[in-house]
Design a protein around this motif. Structure first.
Motif, PDB file in Angstrom:
ATOM      1  N   GLY A   7      -6.074   7.728 -16.423  1.00 43.12           N
ATOM      2  CA  GLY A   7      -6.009   8.824 -15.467  1.00 43.12           C
ATOM      3  C   GLY A   7      -4.813   9.739 -15.607  1.00 43.12           C
ATOM      4  N   TRP A   8      -3.912   9.473 -16.555  1.00 46.07           N
ATOM      5  CA  TRP A   8      -2.730  10.321 -16.701  1.00 46.07           C
ATOM      6  C   TRP A   8      -3.076  11.576 -17.493  1.00 46.07           C
ATOM      7  N   GLU A   9      -2.827  12.719 -16.874  1.00 46.84           N
ATOM      8  CA  GLU A   9      -3.124  13.999 -17.509  1.00 46.84           C
ATOM      9  C   GLU A   9      -1.880  14.885 -17.465  1.00 46.84           C
ATOM     10  N   LEU A  10      -1.455  15.310 -18.626  1.00 46.61           N
ATOM     11  CA  LEU A  10      -0.269  16.143 -18.745  1.00 46.61           C
ATOM     12  C   LEU A  10      -0.695  17.605 -18.835  1.00 46.61           C
ATOM     13  N   PHE A  11      -0.111  18.456 -17.997  1.00 46.61           N
ATOM     14  CA  PHE A  11      -0.427  19.884 -17.982  1.00 46.61           C
ATOM     15  C   PHE A  11       0.775  20.672 -18.484  1.00 46.61           C
ATOM     16  N   GLY A  12       0.498  21.729 -19.234  1.00 43.27           N
ATOM     17  CA  GLY A  12       1.540  22.611 -19.716  1.00 43.27           C
ATOM     18  C   GLY A  12       1.189  24.058 -19.462  1.00 43.27           C
ATOM     19  N   GLN A  13       2.198  24.876 -19.229  1.00 43.04           N
ATOM     20  CA  GLN A  13       1.993  26.306 -18.986  1.00 43.04           C
ATOM     21  C   GLN A  13       2.954  27.083 -19.855  1.00 43.04           C
ATOM     22  N   GLY A  14       2.446  28.128 -20.505  1.00 47.04           N
ATOM     23  CA  GLY A  14       3.262  29.006 -21.324  1.00 47.04           C
ATOM     24  C   GLY A  14       2.656  30.388 -21.360  1.00 47.04           C
ATOM     25  N   GLN A  63       6.574  24.885 -19.259  1.00 52.49           N
ATOM     26  CA  GLN A  63       6.649  23.953 -18.142  1.00 52.49           C
ATOM     27  C   GLN A  63       5.645  22.824 -18.319  1.00 52.49           C
ATOM     28  N   LEU A  64       5.977  21.682 -17.733  1.00 49.99           N
ATOM     29  CA  LEU A  64       5.093  20.519 -17.759  1.00 49.99           C
ATOM     30  C   LEU A  64       4.899  19.979 -16.349  1.00 49.99           C
ATOM     31  N   ALA A  65       3.749  19.377 -16.134  1.00 49.75           N
ATOM     32  CA  ALA A  65       3.455  18.665 -14.885  1.00 49.75           C
ATOM     33  C   ALA A  65       2.516  17.516 -15.232  1.00 49.75           C
ATOM     34  N   LEU A  66       2.614  16.432 -14.485  1.00 46.39           N
ATOM     35  CA  LEU A  66       1.784  15.257 -14.748  1.00 46.39           C
ATOM     36  C   LEU A  66       0.914  14.963 -13.537  1.00 46.39           C
ATOM     37  N   ARG A  67      -0.373  14.813 -13.790  1.00 44.95           N
ATOM     38  CA  ARG A  67      -1.311  14.449 -12.722  1.00 44.95           C
ATOM     39  C   ARG A  67      -1.805  13.029 -12.974  1.00 44.95           C
ATOM     40  N   THR A  68      -1.709  12.201 -11.956  1.00 41.90           N
ATOM     41  CA  THR A  68      -2.125  10.801 -12.111  1.00 41.90           C
ATOM     42  C   THR A  68      -3.216  10.418 -11.141  1.00 41.90           C
ATOM     43  N   THR A  69      -3.656  11.325 -10.310  1.00 45.02           N
ATOM     44  CA  THR A  69      -4.752  11.046  -9.378  1.00 45.02           C
ATOM     45  C   THR A  69      -5.949  11.862  -9.751  1.00 45.02           C
ATOM     46  N   ARG A  70      -7.138  11.292  -9.585  1.00 40.35           N
ATOM     47  CA  ARG A  70      -8.371  11.991  -9.895  1.00 40.35           C
ATOM     48  C   ARG A  70      -9.091  12.348  -8.614  1.00 40.35           C
ATOM     49  N   ARG A  71     -10.088  13.236  -8.756  1.00 45.59           N
ATOM     50  CA  ARG A  71     -10.848  13.634  -7.581  1.00 45.59           C
ATOM     51  C   ARG A  71     -11.636  12.462  -7.031  1.00 45.59           C
TER      52      ARG A  71
END
Length: 434
Positions: free
Chosen positions: A139-146, A426-434
């Protein structure tokens, strides 16, 4: 032969252009074979256009509208963004605004509707690598923005989703919020922002979010904090990801400035007397000195007395207990560090004097400082966050600003993930799912 009448002289002039190509045709119908050929050509063109339209409207099973077969890794053309964010395009059928006879005989086409210029199209591409990028929970999803892109990296699955968005074109910091089913890109100034729902093209932010001065992560994946106007004053409002009020609004003093997320669902604010943590029950001062790093359980500060004797201090967020760390921290960037969820390690940035910073790991119990050798060139101030800790405090995910994402363990060893993501800020980590 061409007959030209001179209106002034009242005479006629004849110009001989050579033999008449219609001499062999029926004298009762001069040029008849030419008109018959043109009619046949017109019917052929009409039939061809009709066939193309039918194919575009009803593609073959397993193909996209252009007839290309669908694969696991594909570029998906997205719907255009609304209003001014849509790319210029023509509307109507291939014959819109132009008759068939005009196409055949060179008549000028009628103008076609064009959407506002200067907008860009959005697209989504998905790449399945076929192997995990790191041995972490699924469930770990790493998000990046540029610039012009939002990336979603499913670490355990080995799948990367890239969503192109129009470049913001703003020199101001950009706030990046990842919720339970979407990522939000919000520039600090008046430049429009975007929302990228999982697997979908980018769309314009809801008005309530687009008009906010800032947007920061909320206390849970379904909410965010937004700096909004309330008459002549401003407030920090808790909103849903769609911009609807969630019933919490905290006034912001006129001389206070929103800084960043406190990495625990609240907001850092700079005001008279130092740095404050703004929570649902109001503002709470963290320190009158310099805030170096934040985390869900601790603060790391640099504080000086009346004689300018300074100490590095760790503050327990739950109890307020203070502990001095035997390490000199005056060379590190302010408000740029991140403390691991277990409170043991702080990741800090030290400017290297050539426009970049190196990542250090500081043991908050012993003061031991580990140089990782990882360099990042991205902005950490305000909304910027080039690194984020994993929930188990085992990994620090870092973007180097040059297309690579790295995972650093507690010993300072860096592993480059097997994926190139472009210039991510930038980075952000999401560990919860819908």
């Amino acid at each position: 032969m061409v007959n030209e009448r001179d209106p002034d002289a009242g005479t006629e002039h004849w110009l001989d252009l050579g033999p008449d190509p219609d001499l062999d045709s029926d004298p009762r119908h001069p040029g008849g074979w030419r008109w018959w050929s043109l009619l046949v050509a017109a019917m052929a063109v009409a039939a061809l256009l009709l066939t193309q339209n039918q194919r575009a409207t009803h593609p073959l099973p397993g193909t996209d509208p252009a007839g290309a077969s669908v694969t696991r890794s594909a570029s998906v053309a997205a719907r255009p963004l609304p209003e001014s964010h849509s790319p210029p395009r023509r509307t109507g059928s291939p014959l819109s605004g132009q008759s068939l006879s005009g196409m055949l005989f060179g008549a000028s086409p009628a103008p076609t509707a064009v959407e506002p210029a200067g907008a860009q199209a959005s697209a989504v591409s998905v790449t399945d690598l076929g192997h995990p990028l790191l041995a972490v929970p699924a469930g770990w999803e790493l998000f990046g923005q540029g610039p012009g892109i939002v990336v979603r990296i499913e670490l355990g699955r080995g799948r990367v989703t890239r969503t192109s968005v129009p470049e913001v074109g703003s020199a101001s910091p950009i706030f990046f919020v990842v919720g339970h089913d979407r990522a939000i890109v919000h520039p600090m100034d008046s430049v429009p922002g975007y929302v990228v729902r999982d697997g979908k093209p980018a769309t314009q932010l809801p008005p309530a979010l687009d008009q906010a001065a800032s947007a920061l992560p909320g206390p849970d994946p379904w909410h965010l904090w937004a700096e909004t106007e309330t008459g002549t004053a401003t407030a920090l409002s808790l909103l849903t990801l769609d911009g609807r009020p969630a019933g919490v609004q905290v006034p912001i003093p006129k001389d206070a400035t929103v800084q960043a997320s406190d990495r625990a669902g609240n907001v850092l604010m700079f005001g008279i007397g130092g740095m404050y943590d703004l929570r649902q029950d109001g503002m709470h001062r963290i320190t009158g000195g310099t805030l170096l790093a934040v985390g869900p359980t601790r603060w790391l500060t640099l504080e000086c007395d009346e004689s300018y004797r300074c100490d590095s201090v760790v503050i327990d967020r739950a109890t307020g207990a203070r502990q001095t760390v035997k390490a000199s921290l005056d060379a590190y960037e302010q408000n740029a560090g991140a403390i691991s969820p277990d409170g043991r390690t702080a990741a800090l940035l030290q400017p290297n004097g050539i426009g970049a910073s190196t990542v250090h790991l500081l043991d908050l119990s012993t003061g031991a400082d580990r140089l990782t050798g990882v360099t990042t060139s991205s902005d950490q101030t305000l909304g910027g966050r080039t690194f984020v800790w994993s929930p188990d405090s085992r990994w620090l995910f870092v973007t180097n600003g040059a297309g690579r994402v790295l995972a650093i363990d507690r010993a300072g060893r860096a592993i480059s993930l097997d994926v190139h993501v472009g210039a991510i800020d930038q980075l952000a980590l999401r560990t919860t799912r819908r």
